[in-house]
Motif scaffolding. Structure first.
Motif, short mmCIF file in Angstrom:
data_model
loop_
_atom_site.label_atom_id
_atom_site.label_comp_id
_atom_site.label_asym_id
_atom_site.label_seq_id
_atom_site.Cartn_x
_atom_site.Cartn_y
_atom_site.Cartn_z
N THR A 616 40.27 29.09 28.14
CA THR A 616 40.01 30.44 28.63
C THR A 616 40.67 31.51 27.78
N GLY A 619 44.31 37.85 27.75
CA GLY A 619 44.84 39.05 27.13
C GLY A 619 46.32 38.89 26.82
N ASP A 621 48.66 40.87 27.54
CA ASP A 621 49.48 41.21 28.70
C ASP A 621 49.66 40.00 29.60
N GLU A 622 48.63 39.14 29.68
CA GLU A 622 48.75 37.92 30.47
C GLU A 622 49.70 36.93 29.81
N ARG A 642 36.48 35.84 35.95
CA ARG A 642 37.18 36.63 34.93
C ARG A 642 36.18 37.32 33.99
N VAL A 643 35.20 36.57 33.53
CA VAL A 643 34.23 37.13 32.60
C VAL A 643 33.44 38.26 33.25
N ARG A 645 34.57 40.24 35.32
CA ARG A 645 35.48 41.37 35.46
C ARG A 645 35.91 41.96 34.11
N THR A 646 36.17 41.11 33.12
CA THR A 646 36.76 41.57 31.86
C THR A 646 35.86 41.45 30.66
N GLY A 647 34.72 40.74 30.79
CA GLY A 647 33.90 40.48 29.62
C GLY A 647 34.52 39.39 28.75
N ASP A 648 34.08 39.33 27.49
CA ASP A 648 34.52 38.29 26.57
C ASP A 648 35.76 38.76 25.81
N LEU A 649 36.92 38.22 26.16
CA LEU A 649 38.16 38.61 25.49
C LEU A 649 38.25 38.03 24.08
#
Length: 663
Positions: A616, A619, A621-622, A642-643, A645-649
């Motif tokens: 996975t 970010g 920050d995580e 997660r995707v 909510r945040t898209g592709d990190l």
């Protein structure tokens, strides 16, 4: 207990069968062409047993005769014997199924059932039977027929009065797609309309009486739970003289013991409190009924009762450690349930998975994009501890495809296949297997294996959804790719990605990997690179950066130098060597994954571990906030959320390539 039979004469109603039950879907609404969807209903489950002359018997899910309680539903259908599965419901003024009104109606029926007005029709609270399955038609049993076949026959049954009996609407995944909808958007509509949720049903599945095989999966919008009423507390202050709350229990799914689940003190009407007080007062016993004593502070002032009544509560949380339902609200008694059926939520995962007693048809033809595929063994459990099936693997890869496919595009894929799930044998597959569809793209490249030098390998290229679904159907749980793509001339290109694999040794976890990752990130940024991070889906982490190099060996040399630098600066935490004796208490910074012959697990790929965890993207920050191993552990369901909510990190890798510094 009466079982279904065809005997008894032309006027006989079909025999009763215990209905098939739905499993919770664990918060993962299933998606894919193999599924159909129905509204989750909130009433009394019942079988309508109809004789050819219209004689009707209504029987609850646990064998209680409902016929006298709902006389308006008797004799509505005639002409052919049928056994119909469905739900008896009541609607409110807003046109919504209302379980509270059903409970109120049932209370009135119980009050009058022994009096001269026993046959009171309750015209002010009309009921309706909503049919969703057909188990027998005439002399023909349909239990072994597919869901699609049973629904088609049900839809053709004449129903003269739709205000009393009608068929629950069902929609397939393909029908949703034709309307440019998804199961998620359908769920959004249901939420706005105030419905209870969705039931996803496997279209190829048979009907298994009395079983809960996972062919039907419920996705509730409101969490509810059936509970056994085990005691009560007298009310205080404004509730003095009546009932204040109930003490709840359920049966342990493994041992059958009655265990304490907490209490409920809200959601009662004044009449509920008075009626429950009177009813429970006649059922009192001197001691608690649980296998183990509940905490003393939880049961001060309790009055215990025989555990015979079943109720239903809403709740917001179940704490697995303590085994308690939290933030509960009373919904009402469930007279149609037997206390022996009420199971407590599992405080921990089962050691042995529940498996369906009979398989669904082994092959299902589906259309994926413009391709037709035959999917097989969809109900085979791939992850026994989680009960995660091959259908769920295919569903996950289908839904994650928009962010996964860009990271597979142009890269030869190595599969790790688990034909019998993660508990069975696994094997690596680089070559396109026999029987692959003719449309599957592949690339022929020289073998880099020690046994195959001088030979060539036809690598599969997974660059669209049909190819990804095909791979998932092979039980290819893990997808691994190299750090280079195939060039326009069909040969291996130069590396375009730099990777560091952070592998925790004994005594360390991903938490220590996160600390090393922070230091490594600073060094990479100082060299003009833009690193991104992901979990391995197992125990460790991986860092990537998009690079440009003139020589294939340059990435390995750079990564080795950086790993050795970290090992020199923090020898108590980092090692750059794979020697086992050096690993305890340290994180291995494995630079060797940059060798063109090696591959790493692709972002968003599942892993062949005990549970369906996935590699996975995370970010920074995580990474900085990681203090426990659980902070960076994500299952398939977590990744999909997660995707959304945040898209592709991992997307920055597409446009942040930088020249790798020369030594």
């Amino acid at each position: 207990m009466e079982r279904m039979s065809g005997g008894g004469g032309s006027a006989a109603v079909p025999g009763w069968v215990p209905p098939m039950l739905a499993k919770p879907d664990g918060g993962r609404l299933r998606s894919g062409p193999e599924w159909a969807y129905e509204y989750k209903l909130d009433g009394y489950r019942a079988l309508m047993r109809v004789a050819p002359d219209g004689t009707t018997t209504l029987t609850s899910r646990n064998g209680i005769d409902f016929t006298a309680e709902f006389p308006t539903l008797v004799g509505v259908l005639d002409g052919e014997s049928a056994l119909i599965d469905g739900e008896i419901v009541v609607y409110n003024d807003a046109g919504q199924v209302d379980f509270g009104l059903m409970q109120e109606r049932r209370g009135r029926y119980r009050k009058h059932s022994g009096s001269a007005v026993r046959d009171e029709v309750f015209d002010d609270v009309p009921v309706r039977f909503l049919a969703f399955d057909l188990l027998r038609l005439g002399d023909t049993p349909l239990l072994r027929e597919s869901y699609d076949r049973r629904r088609a026959l049900l839809a053709r049954l004449p129903m003269p009065d739709p205000h009393l009996v009608s068929v629950v609407p069902a929609v397939t995944f393909d029908e949703l797609a034709a309307d440019r909808l998804t199961p998620a958007t359908l769920l959004d509509r249901l939420t706005a309309e105030g419905h209870e949720g969705l039931i996803a049903k496997l279209r190829s599945s048979p009907y298994l009486p009395g079983e809960r095989p996972g062919y039907w999966l419920k996705h509730p919008l409101v969490q509810t739970r059936e509970v056994v009423v085990c005691g009560w507390r007298p009310g205080k202050q404004s509730f003095g003289g009546t009932l204040g709350g109930l003490l709840l229990g359920g049966h342990d799914p493994d041992t059958g013991d009655l265990v304490y689940l907490g209490d409920v003190g809200t959601g009662f009407t004044h009449r509920d409190r008075d009626e429950l007080r009177d009813r429970l007062s006649a059922m009192e016993r001197r001691t608690h009924p649980f296998a183990a004593a509940p905490p003393r502070e939880d049961v001060t002032g309790a009055r215990w009762v025989e555990p015979a009544l079943v109720g239903e509560v809403r709740f917001r949380q179940f704490t697995k450690g303590a085994g308690r339902l939290r933030h509960t609200s009373w919904r009402g008694l469930r007279e149609d349930r037997d206390e022996s059926e009420v199971l407590a939520p599992r405080a921990s995962r089962p050691a042995v998975p529940e498996r369906p007693p009979a398989p669904a048809p082994t092959r299902v033809a589906v259309r994926v994009g413009d391709r037709r595929l035959a999917l097989s063994n969809l109900d085979k459990v791939m992850y026994p501890e989680d009960g995660f099936t091959k259908a769920e693997v295919i569903d996950y890869y289908s839904r994650i495809a928009p962010v996964l496919l860009p990271h597979l595009a142009g890269r030869p894929v190595t599969f790790i296949r688990f034909p019998n799930g993660v508990g069975g044998q696994r094997f690596f597959q680089k070559n396109v297997p026999a029987g692959a569809p003719a449309w599957l793209r592949s690339a022929r490249l020289p073998s880099t294996g020690s046994r195959g030098r001088g030979e060539s390998v036809d690598h599969p290229l997974i660059d669209d959804l049909p190819a990804l679904v095909w791979a998932a159907n092979l039980a290819s749980l893990e997808l691994h790719v190299p750090q280079w793509t195939i060039g326009p001339d069909g040969t291996r290109g130069l590396p375009d990605r730099l990777v560091f694999d952070l592998d925790p040794g004994p005594g360390t976890t991903v938490v220590e990997c996160a600390r090393v990752a922070e230091r490594l990130r600073d060094l990479l940024v100082a060299d003009g690179l833009a690193p991104v991070a992901k979990t391995s889906g197992s125990k460790g982490m991986q860092l990537y950066a998009a690079v440009r190099v003139a020589r294939a060996e340059r990435t390995s040399a750079y990564a080795k130098a950086l790993a050795e630098r970290l090992a020199r600066e923090t020898p108590d935490l980092v090692t750059a060597r794979m020697t086992k004796a050096l690993r305890p208490g340290k994180v291995l910074v494995d630079w060797s994954q940059n060798n063109p012959a090696k591959t790493t697990v692709a972002p968003y790929s599942l892993r062949g571990r005990d549970e369906p965890t996935a590699s996975t993207p995370v970010g920074w920050d995580e990474v900085r906030a990681c203090l426990r191993a659980e902070d960076l552990r994500f299952t398939a369901g977590d990744v999909l959320e997660r995707v959304a909510r945040t898209g592709d990190l991992f997307a920055p890798l597409a446009d942040t390539a930088a020249d790798l510094p020369e030594p």
